[in-house]
Design a protein around this motif. Structure first.
Motif, PDB file in Angstrom:
ATOM      1  N   GLY A 193       7.166  -6.876  -6.076  1.00  0.00           N
ATOM      2  CA  GLY A 193       6.167  -7.581  -5.269  1.00  0.00           C
ATOM      3  C   GLY A 193       6.713  -8.518  -4.213  1.00  0.00           C
ATOM      4  O   GLY A 193       5.949  -9.177  -3.515  1.00  0.00           O
ATOM      5  N   TRP A 194       8.034  -8.581  -4.057  1.00  0.00           N
ATOM      6  CA  TRP A 194       8.586  -9.511  -3.063  1.00  0.00           C
ATOM      7  C   TRP A 194       8.341  -8.998  -1.639  1.00  0.00           C
ATOM      8  O   TRP A 194       8.210  -9.779  -0.719  1.00  0.00           O
ATOM      9  CB  TRP A 194      10.088  -9.718  -3.288  1.00  0.00           C
ATOM     10  N   ILE A 195       8.331  -7.676  -1.512  1.00  0.00           N
ATOM     11  CA  ILE A 195       7.944  -7.063  -0.238  1.00  0.00           C
ATOM     12  C   ILE A 195       6.469  -6.707  -0.381  1.00  0.00           C
ATOM     13  O   ILE A 195       6.074  -6.020  -1.324  1.00  0.00           O
ATOM     14  CB  ILE A 195       8.753  -5.765   0.023  1.00  0.00           C
ATOM     15  N   SER A 196       5.663  -7.181   0.557  1.00  0.00           N
ATOM     16  CA  SER A 196       4.228  -6.987   0.354  1.00  0.00           C
ATOM     17  C   SER A 196       3.576  -6.125   1.424  1.00  0.00           C
ATOM     18  O   SER A 196       2.424  -5.740   1.290  1.00  0.00           O
ATOM     19  CB  SER A 196       3.532  -8.339   0.308  1.00  0.00           C
ATOM     20  N   ASP A 197       4.287  -5.829   2.495  1.00  0.00           N
ATOM     21  CA  ASP A 197       3.635  -5.079   3.563  1.00  0.00           C
ATOM     22  C   ASP A 197       4.689  -4.370   4.422  1.00  0.00           C
ATOM     23  O   ASP A 197       5.882  -4.653   4.295  1.00  0.00           O
ATOM     24  CB  ASP A 197       2.805  -6.033   4.426  1.00  0.00           C
ATOM     25  N   TYR A 198       4.211  -3.508   5.289  1.00  0.00           N
ATOM     26  CA  TYR A 198       5.123  -2.827   6.229  1.00  0.00           C
ATOM     27  C   TYR A 198       4.431  -2.745   7.585  1.00  0.00           C
ATOM     28  O   TYR A 198       3.218  -2.916   7.701  1.00  0.00           O
ATOM     29  CB  TYR A 198       5.481  -1.433   5.718  1.00  0.00           C
ATOM     30  N   MET A 199       5.242  -2.480   8.573  1.00  0.00           N
ATOM     31  CA  MET A 199       4.674  -2.305   9.902  1.00  0.00           C
ATOM     32  C   MET A 199       5.389  -1.127  10.569  1.00  0.00           C
ATOM     33  O   MET A 199       6.620  -1.055  10.521  1.00  0.00           O
ATOM     34  CB  MET A 199       4.890  -3.583  10.721  1.00  0.00           C
ATOM     35  N   VAL A 200       4.621  -0.221  11.122  1.00  0.00           N
ATOM     36  CA  VAL A 200       5.234   0.919  11.817  1.00  0.00           C
ATOM     37  C   VAL A 200       5.370   0.539  13.280  1.00  0.00           C
ATOM     38  O   VAL A 200       4.391   0.142  13.908  1.00  0.00           O
ATOM     39  CB  VAL A 200       4.380   2.187  11.654  1.00  0.00           C
ATOM     40  N   ARG A 201       6.587   0.624  13.762  1.00  0.00           N
ATOM     41  CA  ARG A 201       6.817   0.193  15.156  1.00  0.00           C
ATOM     42  C   ARG A 201       7.098   1.371  16.060  1.00  0.00           C
ATOM     43  O   ARG A 201       7.621   2.383  15.646  1.00  0.00           O
ATOM     44  CB  ARG A 201       7.992  -0.788  15.198  1.00  0.00           C
ATOM     45  N   ASN A 250       0.833  -1.202   0.000  1.00  0.00           N
ATOM     46  CA  ASN A 250       0.000   0.000   0.000  1.00  0.00           C
ATOM     47  C   ASN A 250       0.872   1.258   0.000  1.00  0.00           C
ATOM     48  O   ASN A 250       1.160   1.860   1.037  1.00  0.00           O
ATOM     49  CB  ASN A 250      -0.933  -0.034   1.211  1.00  0.00           C
ATOM     50  N   ILE A 251       1.284   1.640  -1.190  1.00  0.00           N
ATOM     51  CA  ILE A 251       2.180   2.791  -1.350  1.00  0.00           C
ATOM     52  C   ILE A 251       1.514   4.070  -0.836  1.00  0.00           C
ATOM     53  O   ILE A 251       2.146   4.883  -0.171  1.00  0.00           O
ATOM     54  CB  ILE A 251       2.564   2.974  -2.842  1.00  0.00           C
ATOM     55  N   GLN A 252       0.231   4.194  -1.176  1.00  0.00           N
ATOM     56  CA  GLN A 252      -0.485   5.424  -0.784  1.00  0.00           C
ATOM     57  C   GLN A 252      -0.465   5.617   0.721  1.00  0.00           C
ATOM     58  O   GLN A 252      -0.150   6.700   1.216  1.00  0.00           O
ATOM     59  CB  GLN A 252      -1.927   5.331  -1.266  1.00  0.00           C
ATOM     60  N   ALA A 253      -0.795   4.536   1.433  1.00  0.00           N
ATOM     61  CA  ALA A 253      -0.827   4.637   2.895  1.00  0.00           C
ATOM     62  C   ALA A 253       0.571   4.911   3.437  1.00  0.00           C
ATOM     63  O   ALA A 253       0.743   5.707   4.363  1.00  0.00           O
ATOM     64  CB  ALA A 253      -1.384   3.339   3.483  1.00  0.00           C
ATOM     65  N   PHE A 254       1.557   4.259   2.833  1.00  0.00           N
ATOM     66  CA  PHE A 254       2.941   4.440   3.300  1.00  0.00           C
ATOM     67  C   PHE A 254       3.403   5.878   3.085  1.00  0.00           C
ATOM     68  O   PHE A 254       4.070   6.465   3.934  1.00  0.00           O
ATOM     69  CB  PHE A 254       3.870   3.449   2.569  1.00  0.00           C
ATOM     70  N   SER A 255       3.017   6.449   1.945  1.00  0.00           N
ATOM     71  CA  SER A 255       3.481   7.806   1.637  1.00  0.00           C
ATOM     72  C   SER A 255       2.838   8.848   2.560  1.00  0.00           C
ATOM     73  O   SER A 255       3.329   9.959   2.689  1.00  0.00           O
ATOM     74  CB  SER A 255       3.212   8.143   0.169  1.00  0.00           C
ATOM     75  N   LYS A 256       1.715   8.442   3.171  1.00  0.00           N
ATOM     76  CA  LYS A 256       1.052   9.378   4.087  1.00  0.00           C
ATOM     77  C   LYS A 256       1.687   9.381   5.490  1.00  0.00           C
ATOM     78  O   LYS A 256       1.345  10.205   6.330  1.00  0.00           O
ATOM     79  CB  LYS A 256      -0.434   9.027   4.202  1.00  0.00           C
ATOM     80  N   LEU A 257       2.587   8.419   5.728  1.00  0.00           N
ATOM     81  CA  LEU A 257       3.250   8.368   7.025  1.00  0.00           C
ATOM     82  C   LEU A 257       4.241   9.529   7.145  1.00  0.00           C
ATOM     83  O   LEU A 257       4.766  10.010   6.129  1.00  0.00           O
ATOM     84  CB  LEU A 257       4.023   7.058   7.189  1.00  0.00           C
ATOM     85  N   SER A 258       4.497   9.955   8.353  1.00  0.00           N
ATOM     86  CA  SER A 258       5.497  11.012   8.563  1.00  0.00           C
ATOM     87  C   SER A 258       6.878  10.424   8.260  1.00  0.00           C
ATOM     88  O   SER A 258       7.065   9.200   8.330  1.00  0.00           O
ATOM     89  CB  SER A 258       5.452  11.499  10.013  1.00  0.00           C
TER      90      SER A 258
END
Lengths: 281, 255
Positions: free
Chosen positions: B247-255, B141-149
């Protein structure tokens, strides 16, 4: 997609997949082996969507180990539930058997002893499964080579009582019935007469091997005349019951499978015609 | 035992033990009604157990099967059956340790000494299979990621696609895989001094084997170790974008 299950269908096996998808042959319905369609991604998921768009399906399971004393596997049942929703299956069937004990398993269907203890146990389990799935289960009679020395009732009584007490329905495998009648020396007609036939919602037909001292349920050959005769006798009593041709080993061409299907359909049609004549009279 | 009330547990225990060929045969015989060929009838359950699992192992390990041939594969599978009881609800999970088993017996089998890469090949077989059935990827989800600070982005960790698996080996697995698929012949299988790195991923429904370099392997380890993006070393900092794109990386997690 319609979930109307009528007439003679076939158990879908991998070697026939491409023929089915490319030629879209005229077959009234398909039975899918549930355990083969659990993938949550990839080709299988795509194929499943196409198949269920094209044909009405039922789901048949082999791995629930319904009769085991081990706890019910609700993770497995969750997969079944997901699959029933995904396929809009008309129903889901399993076997009146067990495959595990204290975590040890066999990829086979083992007979229960036909005792009051086993009857109470499997009825309780079916009740749990039906509550979880929110629908009636179809329970299939299995073929077996040994039977418990301390059986307290016949197989027909046991299956009939399971249907009555657990409120489930029956998938009657005519070949299994025939195999058991030879292996355990009983009259298959008596069996049919004892069974609550109004609970029988589906039939299975398949082939077996003669091992000399007993018959082995192989699902790898043509249906023998004695099994056809038994089928015809049953259909003459009950009328049309959805019937499935099972062929799991040495899988033949689609055409050979269809020949068996047509024979079954012919018998079903004849029973329907006779019933029609009786109605008019 | 005959004539007494059988306990369901006793029956189930003995039936399973007989099917797994570890049973006390006389006990099961005592529990069964006398019938002609009782030994053969009990053996039918044992045969079904063995045959089904051997067929499954061969299906799940096509490269090993082709390499050693049917006869020897059955021997290897029987060895595995003798040391690994089926205890999973789904027999299609059986075989996850076949590669480890081959690795253990490698030193004692003359026939296997000529093909020392068999264990790694079995691992590749198994993972290709796992990749085929793995859950579909959800696009990153590039859009959601780009909205992160910027702070959140730099503290994020990444997740691999479910169909993505890693194999480290001293053997040229890619060549062996291509040889199996009859893409190209193989002259000689040479052991590499350094470990080689491969990944298995699903590409348009089909799992493929891909060789990666040591830099990519370092990045992969960082992902596995849940290293934050800001802590990635400079030489691998460009890889997240590339792996997200393919597509090898499919998700991220903000910790």
């Amino acid at each position: 997609m319609s979930t109307l299950i009528q007439g003679a269908g076939v158990g879908l096996r991998t070697p026939h997949l491409s023929h089915l998808l490319n030629e879209r042959p005229d077959v009234p319905w398909l039975e899918l082996l549930a355990d083969n369609w659990f993938a949550e991604g990839g080709t299988d998921l795509e194929l499943l969507e196409v198949i269920t768009e094209l044909y009405p399906v039922t789901l048949h399971g082999v791995n629930l180990s319904l009769g085991t004393l081990d706890p019910l596997d609700f993770d497995y049942l969750e997969k079944i539930k997901k699959l029933t929703q995904r396929t809009h299956t008309a129903w889901y069937s399993e076997h009146c058997s067990f495959s595990s004990f204290e975590g040890k398993r066999t990829p086979d269907l083992l007979p229960l002893p036909y005792t009051h203890e086993a009857l109470r146990h499997i009825c309780d389990r079916i009740d749990q499964v039906q509550t979880f799935l929110g629908e009636k289960l179809l329970i299939e009679n299995i073929s077996c080579y040994v039977e418990c020395a301390d059986n307290q009732m016949s197989e027909a009584t046991f299956i009939g009582e399971v249907a009555r007490q657990a409120g489930c329905e029956i998938l009657l495998d005519i070949n299994n019935l025939y195999v058991n009648s030879v292996n355990h020396r009983f009259d298959p007609i008596d069996y049919l007469n004892e069974l609550p036939l109004s609970s029988v919602k589906q039939l299975h037909l398949s082939g077996h091997n003669d091992k000399g001292l007993f018959l082995l349920d192989s699902h790898g050959s043509e249906i023998i005349p004695a099994v056809w005769e038994l089928y015809e006798y049953l259909i003459s009593k009950t009328g049309d019951i959805p019937t499935l041709i099972e062929w799991d080993h040495d899988i033949p061409s689609w055409e050979t499978l269809m020949m068996e299907c047509r024979t079954a359909q012919h018998i079903l049609n004849r029973a329907n015609t006779t019933a029609g004549i009786k109605d008019i009279a | 035992m005959k004539g007494s009330t059988p306990h369901l547990a006793n029956w189930q225990n003995n039936m399973i033990a007989s099917a797994q060929a570890k049973g006390h045969k006389p006990i099961l015989e005592d529990l069964c009604q006398a019938s002609s060929g009782l030994d053969e009838r009990i053996s039918a359950y044992k045969n079904n157990y063995q045959q089904t699992l051997i067929n499954w192992l061969s299906y799940a390990h096509p490269m090993v099967y082709k390499l050693v041939g049917e006869k020897y594969f059955i021997q290897l599978a029987n060895d595995y059956l003798n040391s690994h009881v089926l205890n999973d609800q789904n027999f299609k999970h059986y075989g996850a340790l076949f590669s480890n088993h081959l690795s253990r017996i490698l030193v004692n089998r003359n026939a296997l000494k000529e093909i020392p890469f068999i264990s790694d090949l079995a691992k590749a077989d198994w993972l290709l299979h796992q990749s085929y059935y793995a859950k579909n990827r959800a696009p990153f989800n590039i859009q959601a990621f780009s909205k992160l600070s910027p702070e959140q982005q730099s503290s994020a960790t990444l997740s691999l696609a479910k169909d993505f698996f890693l194999i480290d080996s001293h053997w040229p697995l890619l060549d062996l895989w291509e040889f199996h698929r009859e893409v190209k012949p193989i002259e000689q299988v040479t052991k590499s001094e350094e470990k080689l790195h491969f990944v298995i991923v699903r590409q348009v429904f089909r799992p493929i084997l891909v060789k990666i370099d040591s830099l990519e392997r370092s990045f992969l380890q960082a992902v596995i170790d849940r290293i934050r993006l800001r802590s990635l070393s400079e030489d691998i900092a460009h890889l997240p974008a590339k792996w997200i794109e393919i597509g090898w990386i499919s998700d991220y997690m903000v910790r």
